[in-house]
Design an enzyme around this catalytic site. Sequence first.
Site, PDB file in Angstrom:
ATOM      1  N   LYS A  50       0.809  -1.222   0.000  1.00 47.42           N
ATOM      2  CA  LYS A  50       0.000   0.000   0.000  1.00 47.42           C
ATOM      3  C   LYS A  50       0.842   1.273   0.000  1.00 47.42           C
ATOM      4  O   LYS A  50       0.459   2.279  -0.575  1.00 47.42           O
ATOM      5  CB  LYS A  50      -0.928   0.006   1.226  1.00 47.42           C
ATOM      6  N   SER A  81       1.740  -9.721  -0.997  1.00 48.37           N
ATOM      7  CA  SER A  81       1.429  -8.285  -0.878  1.00 48.37           C
ATOM      8  C   SER A  81       1.643  -7.695   0.507  1.00 48.37           C
ATOM      9  O   SER A  81       1.880  -6.503   0.648  1.00 48.37           O
ATOM     10  CB  SER A  81      -0.001  -8.037  -1.337  1.00 48.37           C
ATOM     11  N   GLU A 105     -10.194   6.914   2.516  1.00 46.14           N
ATOM     12  CA  GLU A 105     -11.135   5.966   3.088  1.00 46.14           C
ATOM     13  C   GLU A 105     -10.334   4.771   3.581  1.00 46.14           C
ATOM     14  O   GLU A 105      -9.228   4.526   3.096  1.00 46.14           O
ATOM     15  CB  GLU A 105     -12.135   5.495   2.030  1.00 46.14           C
TER      16      GLU A 105
HETATM   17  C1  LIG Z   1      -1.726  -6.993   2.370  1.00 50.42           C
HETATM   18  C2  LIG Z   1      -2.824  -6.642   1.452  1.00 50.42           C
HETATM   19  N1  LIG Z   1      -2.915  -7.285   0.279  1.00 50.42           N
HETATM   20  C3  LIG Z   1      -3.909  -7.000  -0.594  1.00 50.42           C
HETATM   21  C4  LIG Z   1      -4.877  -6.077  -0.308  1.00 50.42           C
HETATM   22  C5  LIG Z   1      -5.972  -5.863  -1.303  1.00 50.42           C
HETATM   23  O1  LIG Z   1      -5.897  -4.652  -2.006  1.00 50.42           O
HETATM   24  P1  LIG Z   1      -5.482  -4.615  -3.512  1.00 50.42           P
HETATM   25  O2  LIG Z   1      -6.348  -5.575  -4.246  1.00 50.42           O
HETATM   26  O3  LIG Z   1      -5.762  -3.196  -3.930  1.00 50.42           O
HETATM   27  O4  LIG Z   1      -4.056  -4.953  -3.633  1.00 50.42           O
HETATM   28  C6  LIG Z   1      -4.821  -5.371   0.906  1.00 50.42           C
HETATM   29  C7  LIG Z   1      -5.836  -4.351   1.236  1.00 50.42           C
HETATM   30  O5  LIG Z   1      -5.950  -3.824   2.302  1.00 50.42           O
HETATM   31  C8  LIG Z   1      -3.772  -5.676   1.808  1.00 50.42           C
HETATM   32  O6  LIG Z   1      -3.683  -5.040   2.987  1.00 50.42           O
END
Ligand SMILES: Cc1ncc(COP(=O)(O)O)c(C=O)c1O
Lengths: 275, 396
Positions: free
Chosen positions: B88, B377, B110
């Site tokens: 993020k 992620s 948000e």
């Molecule tokens: C660690 C992590 N992965 C994935 C996501 C999903 O978001 P996005 O699909 O925009 O990557 C989030 C959202 O809060 C997250 O905290």
Amino acid sequence: MENKNTRLQKTFEEMQREDRKALIAYITAGYPDLQSLSDIVQALEKGGADMVQVGIPFLDPVGDAPIVQVLSKRAVENGFTVEKFFQALKELRMSTTLPLLLRAYYTTIFGYGEDRFVEGCKEASIDGVVVPDLPLEENGALKSKLDTIDVPLIPIVVPAPMERIKAIVESGGGFVYLMMAPGENQRAFVDQLNDFANQIKQITKLPVCLGIELRELAFAKQLINNADSVDGILIGDVLMGTLQKACDNKNPGQLPTEELTQVVEYFSTSMVPRR
Amino acid sequence: MITNEKAKFGEFGGQYVPEAVMQALIELEKEFNKARNDQQFIEEYRYYLHDYDGRPTPLYYAENLTKQLGGAKIYLKREDLNHTGAHKINNTLGQALLAKRMGKKRIIAETGAGQHGVATATVAALFGMECEIFMGAEDVQRQRLNVFRMELLGAKVRSVTSGSSTLKDAVNEAIKDWVEHIDNTFYLIGSAVGPHPYPLMVREFQKIIGEEAREQILQKEGRLPDYVLACVGGGSNAIGIFYPFVKDTQVQLIGVEAAGKGLDTNLHAATFNRGTVGIIHGMKTYLLQSPDGEITEPYSVAAGLDYPGVGPEHSYLKDIGRAKYESATDEEALAAFELLSRVEGIIPALESSHALAYAVKLAPKLGKDKIIVVNLSGRGDKDVQQVAKMKGIEEI
Ligand SMILES: Cc1ncc(COP(=O)(O)O)c(C=O)c1O
């Protein structure tokens, strides 16, 4: 659309002859239920509304008044569907000769289907469609479909470069909805409003109406009597507030038709001729 | 005929917003286009990514996991090692720098579970900006720790009580606030969603993930991977890693969405597998909705995945067949969460565990000469308490 004697045009012509502003009464459909729609509109008409704007409830609006959100939520909880709504609208059309404007979010229109939506407008002989989330950039498809049934897409403008305002106004018809947030200073707002309306009138022959939320009765009345450059004013918040208060306090099934009539009268009877 | 083409990915995306919001978007688009072509801006962004956030993140060969599954080689793109623990921050750094460049003194955002709120509060603190985070009242109750984190970072958390008091209502209130305070306020969206230019802008700030991963795999393996996997909530980590591989058509791109309690229940966030095309938060995209276009509530064990829509570029990639979108259930994600913790000593975020869960299914079916890159992620520290509770372990 120019040569058509539409209800909308006739109303604005009449306003001009009588030298007064149009009072547009706005309510969200489906509260307390859809069956009440015709009775509510009759009450508004009796009070002196010149046009009625009916909103399709939508749960995720950006920038609707809190009262609209509350009534929308109730309507949906009570089983509101767009299909049932168009049925109720057809019945409403038979019970009033006032111009009827339909306000719907594009989200709803797209979900229901543009073609079905336009068909519904045609069957209920709607006089204009207001879509708050469909800017110039995206309105082409819906507009061309509404053109085939001669129903104008009402252009919405906010203070912006004149070039953009011109393009927006030219992309719609019926009249222009002007949106402008009243600041702290209410007196200054009336002047700003008149200035803005006059600027718009230099680029279009369409009438210009104020379409903002007016929560305070006295302020609304002051605007109605002093904003001489606008051709019409929307009254929604106070009507829906009255409706909600009465429906929540009284035994359900008893519509506050007299109160609604009185609120509209408060504005219509005090409406002084311009200038 | 597609109108407003510059704002769209095929027919998806666009700007379905009130005219007052258009005014703000027009300004934003103009400034973003200037910034993305300005070398000085790009260098500043890279500087913070490197010195503050700790990029580049490693591409790690998960040898133990690979052996355990007995098939394709699995690499993990370690976005869990970013400052604040997830991808993020790539985006919040970029947008905050843009806000600074535009002279805005206040940032709003948000947040659902609070991850994006924390990443936003972090950059607001870094750049000395006022910060207000809109959060559904329900979420404020559920995510007290993140609320405290944001406050610690100097942000104000505004509890939103309109609508159903959840993420989508927080978005609506944030947009409203933005329009009312456009002179000094920048709205920092947390995923590749919303009206144009947001999906494009967020992708531009997240594509660093894929750019690095592509270079790293070429260096380590001398070739491109066969698969790139990422979990999909709004789609920012997925588009970030996919985008630099889109032209490499031999690389299969697979997004993994949350199947929750199962695709045949009402409790999932499987936008592609169960949704239809509609309009949400100013964009045309796949979403979970009723026949009248009312948004239905999504569900996932991973708070970051329970979003009813998806970024429009993914809808486009799906429709042209360039990317595929699979799903993983809560149960599968939890199993992957425990597996990675045990065999690699990496506790993954529950969101990322969905991408891992799919890798667990896929790898054994492939030969040992195949390569899978999984976008990890985020890290799972934030989820440990929740998982313990689900396993029936009381107070920790
Ligand atoms: C660690 C992590 N992965 C994935 C996501 C999903 O978001 P996005 O699909 O925009 O990557 C989030 C959202 O809060 C997250 O905290």
